[in-house]
Design an enzyme around this catalytic site. Structure first.
Site, short mmCIF file in Angstrom:
data_model
loop_
_atom_site.label_atom_id
_atom_site.label_comp_id
_atom_site.label_asym_id
_atom_site.label_seq_id
_atom_site.Cartn_x
_atom_site.Cartn_y
_atom_site.Cartn_z
N ARG A 233 -14.55 12.89 8.42
CA ARG A 233 -13.23 13.49 8.71
C ARG A 233 -12.92 14.59 7.70
O ARG A 233 -12.36 15.64 8.05
CB ARG A 233 -12.13 12.41 8.65
CG ARG A 233 -12.15 11.47 9.85
CD ARG A 233 -11.29 10.25 9.60
NE ARG A 233 -9.91 10.59 9.31
CZ ARG A 233 -9.06 9.80 8.65
NH1 ARG A 233 -9.46 8.61 8.20
NH2 ARG A 233 -7.83 10.17 8.44
N LYS B 195 -8.65 -1.55 6.01
CA LYS B 195 -8.96 -2.02 4.64
C LYS B 195 -7.97 -3.09 4.20
O LYS B 195 -8.33 -4.08 3.57
CB LYS B 195 -8.92 -0.82 3.68
CG LYS B 195 -10.11 0.12 3.88
CD LYS B 195 -10.04 1.36 3.02
CE LYS B 195 -9.04 2.35 3.52
NZ LYS B 195 -9.11 3.69 3.01
N SER C 127 -7.56 3.70 9.34
CA SER C 127 -8.28 3.73 8.06
C SER C 127 -7.58 2.84 7.03
O SER C 127 -8.19 1.96 6.41
CB SER C 127 -8.35 5.19 7.58
OG SER C 127 -8.66 5.26 6.22
N ASP D 37 -15.02 2.75 7.57
CA ASP D 37 -14.01 3.71 7.11
C ASP D 37 -14.59 4.68 6.08
O ASP D 37 -14.29 5.87 6.09
CB ASP D 37 -12.81 2.97 6.51
CG ASP D 37 -11.80 3.96 5.98
OD1 ASP D 37 -11.26 4.73 6.81
OD2 ASP D 37 -11.57 4.01 4.77
N HIS E 203 0.86 -1.19 0.00
CA HIS E 203 0.00 0.00 0.00
C HIS E 203 0.89 1.23 0.00
O HIS E 203 1.84 1.32 0.77
CB HIS E 203 -0.90 0.03 1.25
CG HIS E 203 -1.71 1.29 1.32
ND1 HIS E 203 -2.88 1.46 0.62
CD2 HIS E 203 -1.50 2.46 1.98
CE1 HIS E 203 -3.36 2.67 0.85
NE2 HIS E 203 -2.54 3.30 1.67
N1 URA Z 1 -5.74 7.01 2.94
C1 URA Z 1 -6.72 6.33 3.58
O1 URA Z 1 -7.17 5.29 3.10
N2 URA Z 1 -7.17 6.79 4.75
C2 URA Z 1 -6.70 7.91 5.33
O2 URA Z 1 -7.15 8.27 6.41
C3 URA Z 1 -5.70 8.62 4.66
C4 URA Z 1 -5.23 8.15 3.46
#
Ligand code: URA
Length: 422
Positions: free
Chosen positions: A168, A187, A183, A161, A82
């Site tokens: 947010r 995932k 977050s 999320d 990621h």
């Molecule tokens: N990418 C994400 O998936 N979540 C965040 O909070 C910031 C960047």
């Protein structure tokens, strides 16, 4: 349980109990908590932070808000990457087939671009016919037979999320390390991978610009991953300038294919191999990614992944109808080529979107004909801007006015990989 009591605990710097966290995340996902209370909780977390055990429970509650993929039938070690996002970051396009060619399975669930950073799915959609949609069964089959998938994350993965990110975004609480870390990791853990390598970027084009903040985010995510049984490490990488030379969609696919064919820009090859080595090592394999690249095996796997998802490269990649260049104002060495400005220029040319629902242009983008450390003569082109819509040139040029600095001597290059956190 009273929501106001939970907010008060966090507001006063306390630790939320495990049951309290699960209660909040479950009800928030079910839309049973008014936004003003959820927003107050997010702001309290933003200001007070979270303890490590508390953050693990919070992340688990976000994972439990949706589905978890079961990749046990894949028959190869699974490992994913990621990136926190950067300009010209097309590494996934090369890395997924490369690590698959080394014997692992790479379940890459990707997103679309927003703002000045691009998204892997938008890039691959420049290939005629290619689709990011696969059923869960098709994912497992492709991972087993080909070794890699690049698909869109479904709404069923960590739905907490999705809702939380939207809140947010409008309450100035995106920029919180525990909220960012939970977050991203909820995932990635829900996607069922055995191991994960994070590319956490810092610098002008990065989401977290300061290296100390990026390091803290990386260490937090590595801790969360390992606490959840996912072998996790992070590379801390410089994003002051564009990665490679291309920023856009089709232009980044072209550059990725160049790397898979043994060419391409040196910085892109260096970062891709560094990430690939870390992934192969976490997967417990002993193949050398440089061999898989040099032998052409990674290129073959790329073709297999593209074809399995409906793409037809024989039709060629789309080309922009309009191109202009930005020339060097003086002779010397490029000392700075600002990533963020180039990312915004590519976006204004049509490569990126301002709102989630906006379409993107496959052909728009910026090519960096010169990069930091390279010599240029006054009047020579430094950047090439491409678009389907020439009315966009002026806005893209405007953001590039101060993007390039030229000096009499080359500046000392920063290492691309600043650190590895395990
Ligand atoms: N990418 C994400 O998936 N979540 C965040 O909070 C910031 C960047």
């Amino acid at each position: 349980m009273e929501m106001a009591d939970l907010i008060r605990i966090k507001r006063d710097g306390g630790r939320l109990g495990d049951e309290q966290i699960r209660w909040f995340v479950e009800r928030f996902t079910a839309d049973e908590i008014p936004d003003e209370q959820a927003a107050a909780m997010l702001m309290a977390i933003y200001l007070r932070g979270m303890q490590s055990g508390e953050l693990n429970v919070w992340t688990q509650a976000m994972i439990d808000s949706g589905d978890t993929l079961d990749l046990s039938g894949v028959g190869r070690p699974t490992v994913d990457k990621h990136s926190t996002g950067g300009v010209g970051d097309k590494v996934s396009l090369i890395l997924v087939p490369l690590v698959a060619a080394c014997g692992a399975a790479v379940p890459q669930l990707s997103g679309r671009g927003l703002g000045h950073t691009g998204g892997t799915l938008d890039k691959l959609e420049a290939i005629p016919g290619w689709s990011p949609d696969l059923s869960p069964d098709a994912m497992v089959t492709q991972l087993r037979d080909v070794g890699g998938i690049i698909v869109g994350a479904t709404a069923d993965i960590a739905p907490a999320d999705r809702r939380m990110y939207a809140l947010r975004d409008v309450t100035a609480t995106v920029d919180s390390i525990p909220l960012i870390a939970s977050s991203i990791m909820s995932k990635k853990i829900a996607e069922g991978t055995d191991a994960l390598v994070l590319d956490v970027k810092f610098g002008s084009g990065a989401f977290l610009r300061e290296i100390d903040r990026a390091r803290e985010a990386a260490a937090t995510m590595v801790r969360i991953g390992n606490a959840h049984g996912v072998r996790t490490s992070a590379l801390l990488t410089n994003m002051d300038t564009v990665l490679g030379r291309a920023a856009g969609n089709a232009v980044e696919v072209r550059e990725s294919i160049d790397v898979l064919e043994g060419g391409g820009p040196a910085d892109l090859v260096e970062l891709t191999l560094a990430l690939a080595r870390e992934m192969v090592s976490l997967a417990g394999l002993d193949s050398d990614p440089a061999d898989a690249l040099a032998s052409g095996r990674a290129r073959e796997v790329f073709d297999e992944i593209i074809a399995a998802q409906g793409g037809d490269l024989s039709k060629g990649l789309p080309e922009a109808a309009h191109r202009i260049t930005v020339e060097a104002a003086e002779s010397g060495y490029i000392t700075r080529l600002d990533a963020r400005s180039v990312g915004i220029a590519a976006w204004r040319l049509g490569a990126g979107r301002s709102r989630k629902q906006d379409p993107v242009s496959p052909v728009a983008g910026v090519i960096c004909l010169r990069k930091p450390g390279e010599r240029v003569s006054a009047g020579e082109p430094v950047l090439e801007l491409r678009t389907h819509d020439p009315d966009r040139f002026a806005a893209a040029e405007a953001v590039l006015v101060d993007a390039v600095a030229i000096g009499p001597e080359p500046s000392t290059p920063h290492p691309l990989v600043a650190d590895i956190i395990r």
